[in-house]
Write a protein that holds these residues in place. Sequence first.
Motif, short mmCIF file in Angstrom:
data_model
loop_
_atom_site.label_atom_id
_atom_site.label_comp_id
_atom_site.label_asym_id
_atom_site.label_seq_id
_atom_site.Cartn_x
_atom_site.Cartn_y
_atom_site.Cartn_z
N SER A 176 0.84 -1.19 0.00
CA SER A 176 0.00 0.00 0.00
C SER A 176 0.88 1.25 0.00
O SER A 176 1.88 1.31 0.71
CB SER A 176 -0.88 -0.02 1.24
OG SER A 176 -1.63 1.16 1.33
N GLY A 177 0.53 2.21 -0.82
CA GLY A 177 1.24 3.48 -0.85
C GLY A 177 2.53 3.47 -1.66
O GLY A 177 3.28 4.44 -1.62
N HIS A 178 2.75 2.42 -2.44
CA HIS A 178 4.02 2.34 -3.17
C HIS A 178 4.19 3.43 -4.21
O HIS A 178 5.29 3.85 -4.51
CB HIS A 178 4.20 0.97 -3.81
CG HIS A 178 3.42 0.77 -5.06
ND1 HIS A 178 2.09 0.44 -5.05
CD2 HIS A 178 3.78 0.87 -6.36
CE1 HIS A 178 1.65 0.35 -6.28
NE2 HIS A 178 2.65 0.61 -7.10
N THR A 179 3.09 3.93 -4.76
CA THR A 179 3.22 4.96 -5.79
C THR A 179 3.67 6.30 -5.21
O THR A 179 4.19 7.14 -5.94
CB THR A 179 1.92 5.14 -6.59
OG1 THR A 179 0.86 5.48 -5.69
CG2 THR A 179 1.57 3.88 -7.36
N ALA A 180 3.48 6.49 -3.91
CA ALA A 180 3.99 7.72 -3.28
C ALA A 180 5.51 7.77 -3.41
O ALA A 180 6.09 8.85 -3.56
CB ALA A 180 3.58 7.78 -1.81
N ASP A 210 -4.15 13.46 -2.30
CA ASP A 210 -5.16 14.06 -1.42
C ASP A 210 -6.05 12.98 -0.80
O ASP A 210 -6.38 13.04 0.38
CB ASP A 210 -6.02 15.07 -2.19
CG ASP A 210 -5.28 16.34 -2.55
OD1 ASP A 210 -4.19 16.57 -1.98
OD2 ASP A 210 -5.78 17.08 -3.42
N ILE A 211 -6.45 11.99 -1.60
CA ILE A 211 -7.28 10.89 -1.10
C ILE A 211 -6.52 10.12 -0.02
O ILE A 211 -7.07 9.82 1.05
CB ILE A 211 -7.72 9.96 -2.25
CG1 ILE A 211 -8.71 10.69 -3.17
CG2 ILE A 211 -8.34 8.67 -1.71
CD1 ILE A 211 -8.97 9.98 -4.49
N SER A 212 -5.26 9.81 -0.28
CA SER A 212 -4.44 9.08 0.70
C SER A 212 -4.31 9.87 2.00
O SER A 212 -4.42 9.32 3.09
CB SER A 212 -3.05 8.79 0.13
OG SER A 212 -3.14 7.92 -0.95
N GLU A 213 -4.08 11.16 1.87
CA GLU A 213 -3.94 12.03 3.04
C GLU A 213 -5.23 12.05 3.86
O GLU A 213 -5.19 11.97 5.09
CB GLU A 213 -3.57 13.43 2.57
CG GLU A 213 -3.01 14.33 3.66
CD GLU A 213 -2.52 15.64 3.07
OE1 GLU A 213 -3.13 16.69 3.40
OE2 GLU A 213 -1.55 15.61 2.29
N LYS A 214 -6.37 12.17 3.18
CA LYS A 214 -7.66 12.19 3.88
C LYS A 214 -7.92 10.87 4.61
O LYS A 214 -8.44 10.85 5.72
CB LYS A 214 -8.80 12.48 2.90
CG LYS A 214 -8.86 13.91 2.45
CD LYS A 214 -9.99 14.13 1.45
CE LYS A 214 -10.01 15.57 0.98
NZ LYS A 214 -11.08 15.81 0.01
N HIS A 222 1.18 9.96 -12.23
CA HIS A 222 -0.13 9.78 -12.86
C HIS A 222 -0.79 11.13 -13.05
O HIS A 222 -0.58 12.05 -12.27
CB HIS A 222 -0.99 8.89 -11.94
CG HIS A 222 -2.27 8.45 -12.57
ND1 HIS A 222 -3.41 9.19 -12.50
CD2 HIS A 222 -2.58 7.33 -13.27
CE1 HIS A 222 -4.39 8.55 -13.13
NE2 HIS A 222 -3.91 7.43 -13.60
N LYS A 223 -1.60 11.24 -14.09
CA LYS A 223 -2.26 12.52 -14.37
C LYS A 223 -3.12 13.00 -13.20
O LYS A 223 -3.33 14.19 -13.02
CB LYS A 223 -3.11 12.41 -15.64
CG LYS A 223 -4.32 11.50 -15.53
CD LYS A 223 -5.08 11.44 -16.85
CE LYS A 223 -6.26 10.51 -16.79
NZ LYS A 223 -7.35 10.98 -15.96
N ALA A 246 -4.72 14.32 -6.92
CA ALA A 246 -5.96 13.79 -6.35
C ALA A 246 -5.69 12.51 -5.57
O ALA A 246 -6.26 12.30 -4.49
CB ALA A 246 -6.98 13.54 -7.45
N ILE A 247 -4.81 11.65 -6.08
CA ILE A 247 -4.45 10.41 -5.39
C ILE A 247 -3.80 10.74 -4.05
O ILE A 247 -4.13 10.15 -3.02
CB ILE A 247 -3.52 9.55 -6.27
CG1 ILE A 247 -4.28 9.05 -7.50
CG2 ILE A 247 -2.95 8.38 -5.48
CD1 ILE A 247 -3.38 8.46 -8.59
#
Length: 142
Positions: free
Chosen positions: A63-67, A115-119, A107-108, A112-113
């Motif tokens: 989880s979170g690897h794209t960060a 922001d969603i993870s942070e929320k 990613h385009k 948003a990704i």
Amino acid sequence: MNAMKPGALRQRPWGLLVTGDLTPNPEVLDEVESIFELNPSIPGLELRADDGRACFVTRDYPSGHTAGVDDALEVIFAEQPEIAEIAVLGQEARPVHTATRDAPFWHKDGKAIADISEKMESGEITPSEAIDMLKSLFETDR
């Protein structure tokens, strides 16, 4: 970002996920790993037995690897200021996306990704809500 010692091997960020009723032995899984390392464009393999059993083997990212990808883009921009853009080449339905110093995302919808993870991490939304929001973003990639 990742300080590596000279001669140190980089550990891949994924493991294998095997599903189905066929259980590959360790030697077969080692070769599957080699296939995935040698050709990263292969998303998965289906192994089939003569008796009809089968399994699917894919890469399993934490989880979170794209960060980490976004972090690496930020480091590239910081380390070499003359680089203004990085074109992230597309795959199949996903077009080329350009990461910039102001938006260093793979990613385009990277902002948003994030922001969603942070929320989700702050408890503002549930994991289920986060999944639904991410699914709606990625539906346009197909």
